[in-house]
Design a protein around this motif. Structure first.
Motif, PDB file in Angstrom:
ATOM      1  N   GLY A 141      34.725  29.212  39.443  1.00 26.42           N
ATOM      2  CA  GLY A 141      36.066  28.769  39.070  1.00 26.42           C
ATOM      3  C   GLY A 141      36.937  29.922  38.614  1.00 26.42           C
ATOM      4  O   GLY A 141      38.126  30.007  38.974  1.00 26.42           O
ATOM      5  N   ALA A 142      36.358  30.838  37.840  1.00 24.96           N
ATOM      6  CA  ALA A 142      37.118  32.005  37.378  1.00 24.96           C
ATOM      7  C   ALA A 142      37.511  32.903  38.551  1.00 24.96           C
ATOM      8  O   ALA A 142      38.628  33.450  38.595  1.00 24.96           O
ATOM      9  CB  ALA A 142      36.297  32.788  36.359  1.00 24.96           C
ATOM     10  N   VAL A 143      36.593  33.058  39.508  1.00 20.04           N
ATOM     11  CA  VAL A 143      36.905  33.865  40.693  1.00 20.04           C
ATOM     12  C   VAL A 143      38.043  33.247  41.487  1.00 20.04           C
ATOM     13  O   VAL A 143      38.972  33.936  41.925  1.00 20.04           O
ATOM     14  CB  VAL A 143      35.639  34.018  41.567  1.00 20.04           C
ATOM     15  N   VAL A 144      37.985  31.925  41.698  1.00 20.18           N
ATOM     16  CA  VAL A 144      39.046  31.245  42.452  1.00 20.18           C
ATOM     17  C   VAL A 144      40.393  31.391  41.749  1.00 20.18           C
ATOM     18  O   VAL A 144      41.415  31.712  42.378  1.00 20.18           O
ATOM     19  CB  VAL A 144      38.691  29.759  42.646  1.00 20.18           C
ATOM     20  N   LEU A 145      40.411  31.186  40.443  1.00 21.16           N
ATOM     21  CA  LEU A 145      41.670  31.325  39.699  1.00 21.16           C
ATOM     22  C   LEU A 145      42.160  32.769  39.717  1.00 21.16           C
ATOM     23  O   LEU A 145      43.367  33.030  39.807  1.00 21.16           O
ATOM     24  CB  LEU A 145      41.483  30.849  38.263  1.00 21.16           C
ATOM     25  N   GLY A 146      41.222  33.729  39.606  1.00 16.00           N
ATOM     26  CA  GLY A 146      41.614  35.130  39.649  1.00 16.00           C
ATOM     27  C   GLY A 146      42.212  35.519  40.991  1.00 16.00           C
ATOM     28  O   GLY A 146      43.243  36.209  41.053  1.00 16.00           O
ATOM     29  N   LEU A 147      41.579  35.085  42.084  1.00 10.77           N
ATOM     30  CA  LEU A 147      42.124  35.382  43.408  1.00 10.77           C
ATOM     31  C   LEU A 147      43.477  34.708  43.618  1.00 10.77           C
ATOM     32  O   LEU A 147      44.386  35.281  44.222  1.00 10.77           O
ATOM     33  CB  LEU A 147      41.137  34.917  44.483  1.00 10.77           C
ATOM     34  N   THR A 148      43.600  33.484  43.120  1.00 12.57           N
ATOM     35  CA  THR A 148      44.863  32.760  43.271  1.00 12.57           C
ATOM     36  C   THR A 148      46.001  33.490  42.571  1.00 12.57           C
ATOM     37  O   THR A 148      47.133  33.569  43.087  1.00 12.57           O
ATOM     38  CB  THR A 148      44.722  31.343  42.694  1.00 12.57           C
ATOM     39  N   SER A 149      45.730  34.033  41.393  1.00 13.69           N
ATOM     40  CA  SER A 149      46.787  34.711  40.624  1.00 13.69           C
ATOM     41  C   SER A 149      47.254  36.003  41.287  1.00 13.69           C
ATOM     42  O   SER A 149      48.352  36.485  41.008  1.00 13.69           O
ATOM     43  CB  SER A 149      46.279  35.018  39.217  1.00 13.69           C
ATOM     44  N   ARG A 150      46.438  36.577  42.182  1.00 15.79           N
ATOM     45  CA  ARG A 150      46.799  37.841  42.818  1.00 15.79           C
ATOM     46  C   ARG A 150      47.612  37.662  44.096  1.00 15.79           C
ATOM     47  O   ARG A 150      48.165  38.622  44.624  1.00 15.79           O
ATOM     48  CB  ARG A 150      45.530  38.646  43.132  1.00 15.79           C
ATOM     49  N   VAL A 151      47.639  36.453  44.614  1.00  9.13           N
ATOM     50  CA  VAL A 151      48.385  36.189  45.848  1.00  9.13           C
ATOM     51  C   VAL A 151      49.766  35.664  45.477  1.00  9.13           C
ATOM     52  O   VAL A 151      49.891  34.608  44.856  1.00  9.13           O
ATOM     53  CB  VAL A 151      47.643  35.178  46.738  1.00  9.13           C
ATOM     54  N   ARG A 152      50.789  36.387  45.859  1.00  9.46           N
ATOM     55  CA  ARG A 152      52.156  35.999  45.498  1.00  9.46           C
ATOM     56  C   ARG A 152      52.979  35.535  46.707  1.00  9.46           C
ATOM     57  O   ARG A 152      54.114  35.101  46.539  1.00  9.46           O
ATOM     58  CB  ARG A 152      52.885  37.190  44.842  1.00  9.46           C
ATOM     59  N   SER A 153      52.413  35.650  47.914  1.00 10.49           N
ATOM     60  CA  SER A 153      53.191  35.325  49.107  1.00 10.49           C
ATOM     61  C   SER A 153      53.292  33.827  49.353  1.00 10.49           C
ATOM     62  O   SER A 153      54.161  33.375  50.108  1.00 10.49           O
ATOM     63  CB  SER A 153      52.565  35.996  50.337  1.00 10.49           C
TER      64      SER A 153
END
Length: 341
Positions: A141-153
């Motif tokens: 869950g932390a990995v998914v949230l972390g990856l989500t926060s890095r994508v801004r497009s």
């Protein structure tokens, strides 16, 4: 003035329904919990169960009531409440009425954690592998949230769904590989993955308690922001909300709650989806009240489904995850068709 207006978003006429709804659900939960103590492969008289709860029962009855059915009933209430709360948060934060806590990858993470514990650590008891399930779910869950926060497009919600789907598919493949290499773990894993509350003791609840507490605290922190977030990110930001922070804390609550519940009871599909809809059907209310009502609804649904799984077949017991799937699938289709109109 705007703040006062937002506080009036919930229909005034619907608010009086909240108290009767809570009363009805509480009464149903008490009845379902009572049935959970009475019903099983060996039905017990009410007097025997009552004497056992008071500490005056016979050893054989105590072994069934206090050793098996009380922990199972408590776990059904706690896990159901956690998934109901997680489902309501997920739908509010994503503004998607068909969203489920599994979006953030916790089911796949818990599955991999449990199968690794079984295959490589030799753990077979629920109280043992629940720790690995929680750890796997929280990390994923932390990995998914972390990856989500890095994508801004893309929009955050779209990014979350895509990231969760990709990570879940990857971990599902990894879980399959481990099971193929360790076939001796397959039967135990299948029993867990079907979703069950059987053969659980209070040690399982002790294992997930810290994660549940953190999840409830994070949900409480997020609750005041939900009314604004439901209006959209732009308007919420204009009203002074820190949208990214609010959504991150809320999704962290979803991860923690769903991780603990999944690790303890296996994959319980549709519960996080159904509980918020039933809560809103019973009493349209403000988001904070909906969260609490969804938790209560989830506890009722899981307890009732667990009791139903014990009596639907005369020769054996159906795992509660299968009962929820049979009930939830047609409801999901009906909801999807209604929302598509």
């Amino acid at each position: 003035m705007t703040s006062d207006l937002l506080q009036r978003v919930a229909p005034v006429a619907a608010r009086p329904r909240l108290v009767p709804a809570v009363g009805v659900l509480a009464a149903v939960l008490v009845l379902a919990a009572g049935a959970s103590l009475l019903v099983g492969s060996r039905p017990l008289p009410v007097s025997d169960v009552w004497n056992s709860l008071r500490g005056n029962g016979e050893p054989a009855v105590d072994a069934v009531v206090r050793g098996l059915r009380v922990p199972r009933t408590v776990l059904a209430v706690v896990v159901g409440a956690a998934l109901g709360l997680a489902g309501a948060l997920t739908q509010a934060l994503t503004r998607n009425p068909l969203a489920d806590p599994g979006l953030v990858g916790v089911n796949a993470g818990a599955s991999l954690g449990v199968v690794v514990a079984m295959a490589y650590l030799g753990v077979r008891s629920p109280a043992g592998y629940v720790w690995c399930g929680v750890l796997g779910a929280v990390v994923v869950g932390a990995v998914v949230l972390g990856l989500t926060s890095r994508v801004r497009s893309l929009e955050p919600v779209t990014t979350l769904v895509l990231t969760g789907s990709v990570v879940s598919a990857l971990l599902g493949a990894a879980t399959t590989v481990v099971l193929l290499l360790h076939e001796d773990s397959l039967r135990s894993f299948q029993f867990w993955s079907a979703g069950t509350l059987a053969a659980r003791d209070l040690g399982v609840l002790t294992g997930i308690a810290p994660v549940l507490v953190l999840g409830v605290l994070a949900a409480a922190v997020t609750a005041p922001a939900l009314s604004s977030l439901e209006l959209g990110d732009d308007l919420a930001a204009a009203l002074g909300r820190r949208v990214r922070r609010d959504r991150a804390v809320g999704l962290a609550a979803v991860v923690l709650l769903a991780a603990a519940a999944t690790a303890a009871a296996g994959t319980l599909g549709f519960l996080g989806l159904l509980a918020p809809h039933l809560a809103r059907f019973l009493a349209a209310a403000r988001p904070v009240a909906t969260l609490a009502l969804s938790a209560l609804t989830g506890a009722v649904l899981l307890t009732v489904a667990d009791v139903a799984g014990r009596v639907l077949l005369s020769s054996s017991e159906l795992p509660v995850g299968i009962v929820l799937a049979v009930l939830g699938a047609p409801v999901f289709v009906a909801l999807a068709r209604r929302l598509d109109r």
